[in-house]
Design a protein around this motif. Structure first.
Motif, short mmCIF file in Angstrom:
data_model
loop_
_atom_site.label_atom_id
_atom_site.label_comp_id
_atom_site.label_asym_id
_atom_site.label_seq_id
_atom_site.Cartn_x
_atom_site.Cartn_y
_atom_site.Cartn_z
N THR A 21 0.82 -1.22 0.00
CA THR A 21 0.00 0.00 0.00
C THR A 21 0.85 1.26 0.00
OG1 THR A 21 -0.16 -0.14 2.42
CG2 THR A 21 -1.97 -1.08 1.14
N GLY A 22 2.05 1.17 0.59
CA GLY A 22 2.94 2.33 0.60
C GLY A 22 3.47 2.67 -0.77
N PHE A 23 3.74 1.65 -1.58
CA PHE A 23 4.31 1.87 -2.91
C PHE A 23 3.25 2.19 -3.96
CE2 PHE A 23 8.20 -0.56 -1.54
CZ PHE A 23 9.08 0.48 -1.77
N SER A 24 2.03 1.76 -3.74
CA SER A 24 1.02 1.88 -4.79
C SER A 24 -0.24 2.58 -4.29
CB SER A 24 0.66 0.49 -5.33
OG SER A 24 -0.42 0.54 -6.21
N LYS A 25 -0.61 3.66 -4.94
CA LYS A 25 -1.84 4.37 -4.60
C LYS A 25 -3.07 3.51 -4.94
CE LYS A 25 -2.46 8.36 -3.84
NZ LYS A 25 -2.79 9.10 -2.59
N PHE A 40 3.65 1.68 6.15
CA PHE A 40 2.98 2.56 5.19
C PHE A 40 3.40 4.02 5.41
CE2 PHE A 40 -0.57 5.44 4.37
CZ PHE A 40 -0.81 5.20 3.03
N LEU A 41 3.38 4.46 6.67
CA LEU A 41 3.73 5.84 6.99
C LEU A 41 5.19 6.12 6.67
CD1 LEU A 41 2.93 8.55 8.29
CD2 LEU A 41 3.59 7.58 10.50
N GLY A 42 6.08 5.15 6.97
CA GLY A 42 7.49 5.35 6.72
C GLY A 42 7.79 5.52 5.24
N SER A 86 18.42 2.91 -10.46
CA SER A 86 17.42 2.01 -11.03
C SER A 86 16.26 1.87 -10.04
CB SER A 86 18.05 0.64 -11.31
OG SER A 86 18.45 0.02 -10.09
N PHE A 87 15.17 1.21 -10.48
CA PHE A 87 14.02 1.02 -9.59
C PHE A 87 14.41 0.22 -8.35
CE2 PHE A 87 10.22 -1.45 -8.31
CZ PHE A 87 9.40 -0.39 -7.97
N LEU A 143 17.17 3.80 -1.04
CA LEU A 143 16.52 5.08 -0.73
C LEU A 143 15.28 4.90 0.14
CD1 LEU A 143 16.06 8.12 -1.09
CD2 LEU A 143 14.92 7.62 -3.26
N ILE A 144 14.28 4.20 -0.39
CA ILE A 144 12.97 4.16 0.28
C ILE A 144 13.01 3.35 1.57
CG2 ILE A 144 10.56 3.49 0.03
CD1 ILE A 144 10.81 4.03 -2.96
N LEU A 145 13.48 2.10 1.48
CA LEU A 145 13.47 1.24 2.68
C LEU A 145 14.39 1.76 3.79
CD1 LEU A 145 13.17 -2.36 1.19
CD2 LEU A 145 11.41 -0.94 2.25
N PRO A 146 15.63 2.22 3.49
CA PRO A 146 16.44 2.81 4.56
C PRO A 146 15.80 4.03 5.21
CG PRO A 146 17.84 2.26 2.71
CD PRO A 146 16.42 2.08 2.24
N ALA A 147 15.15 4.88 4.39
CA ALA A 147 14.49 6.06 4.94
C ALA A 147 13.26 5.69 5.78
CB ALA A 147 14.07 7.00 3.81
#
Length: 274
Positions: A103-107, A160-162, A180-181, A188-192
């Motif tokens: 849900t976090g990656f996809s609207k 989801f919030l992270g 790359s994706f 980027l995304i998971l560490p943040a």
């Protein structure tokens, strides 16, 4: 020759070292308040101000703990409770992490899944307990699923919030560096999002223990919750306190373990220490 500034810096360094040596360790500071409470509690019980059936003294509770340990009753029940909590947490936490990432990656996924999950999140544990008994009986599966239900939502929401809280400026940097994706997700995304995910794990562990209490009180023949209920029937208040303390100690131990992982995995984060 040593300048005045150099001498001053050396003196300040020595002063800081002495302060560090003289400072009270954190674990002693953490034990100060419990020690005061136990001392007052023991005194009140010793002078007979409160009945032992209502509030046994810490020494009486310690004696009961010793007897339960020698008989093997405590560890056999604790082993069963820990296994139930671990299975429920692993099941619920894993699903919470997966759904939180989806849900976090996809609207689009959020639009289909999140409203239903948010509605289920508001249903209390005690409300679904009779339903779980009707569906799965009093076997282990009903207890594990009840724990998993509670463990699911903290990790789901925080994951989801992270993911959604990642600074958009970082994506501009990733675009410049031609990530790359896969690199965007792993670097980027998971560490943040990791601080939020670990917070969700800590909250999930706490809810898992609460779910364990509900699961074992609803009908069980073993476990710490069963031991507490059995002691209540015979008015063994000291034994009830032993069970409560076991829940508190094991819960604190698991929380401290996650905090240790936080310190290891989030060394890069520069945050306010208080």
């Amino acid at each position: 020759m040593k300048t005045a500034a150099y001498v001053q810096v050396q003196r300040e360094g020595k002063t800081r070292k002495l302060k560090r040596k003289r400072s009270i360790p954190l674990w002693i500071k953490g034990c100060a308040l419990p020690a005061v409470i136990l001392a007052v509690w023991q005194y009140i019980g010793s002078i007979g101000l409160v009945s032992a059936n209502i509030l046994p003294t810490p020494m009486a509770i310690l004696s009961s703990f010793y007897e339960l340990t020698l008989s093997g009753e405590l560890f056999s029940n604790m082993k069963i409770s820990v296994i139930r909590a671990a299975l429920g947490f692993l099941l619920g936490g894993s699903l919470g992490l997966i759904f939180g990432i989806l849900t976090g990656f996809s609207k689009k996924t959020e639009a289909y899944i999140d409203p239903t999950l948010q509605m289920l999140r508001t249903v209390p544990h005690l409300a679904v307990t009779p339903l779980f008994i009707l569906w799965f009986g009093f076997d282990e599966i009903s207890k594990v699923l009840l724990i998993a239900l509670g463990a699911f939502f903290p990790i789901y929401i925080n994951t989801f919030l992270g993911i959604r809280s990642v600074d958009t400026k970082l994506f501009d940097v990733a675009r410049v560096l031609e990530f790359s994706f896969k690199d965007k997700i792993t670097k980027l995304i998971l560490p943040a999002a990791l601080p939020n995910i670990l917070l969700g794990v800590r909250l999930s562990l706490g809810i898992a223990w609460l779910g364990l209490v509900v699961a074992e009180l609803m009908g069980s023949s073993a476990g710490i919750g069963y031991m507490i209920m059995d002691a209540r029937l015979y008015s063994l208040t000291d034994k009830v306190f032993v069970g409560i303390i076991i829940f508190a100690v094991v819960g604190k131990a698991t929380d401290s373990l996650v905090r240790l992982f936080e310190r290891k995995l989030l060394k890069w984060r520069d945050s306010f220490k208080g």
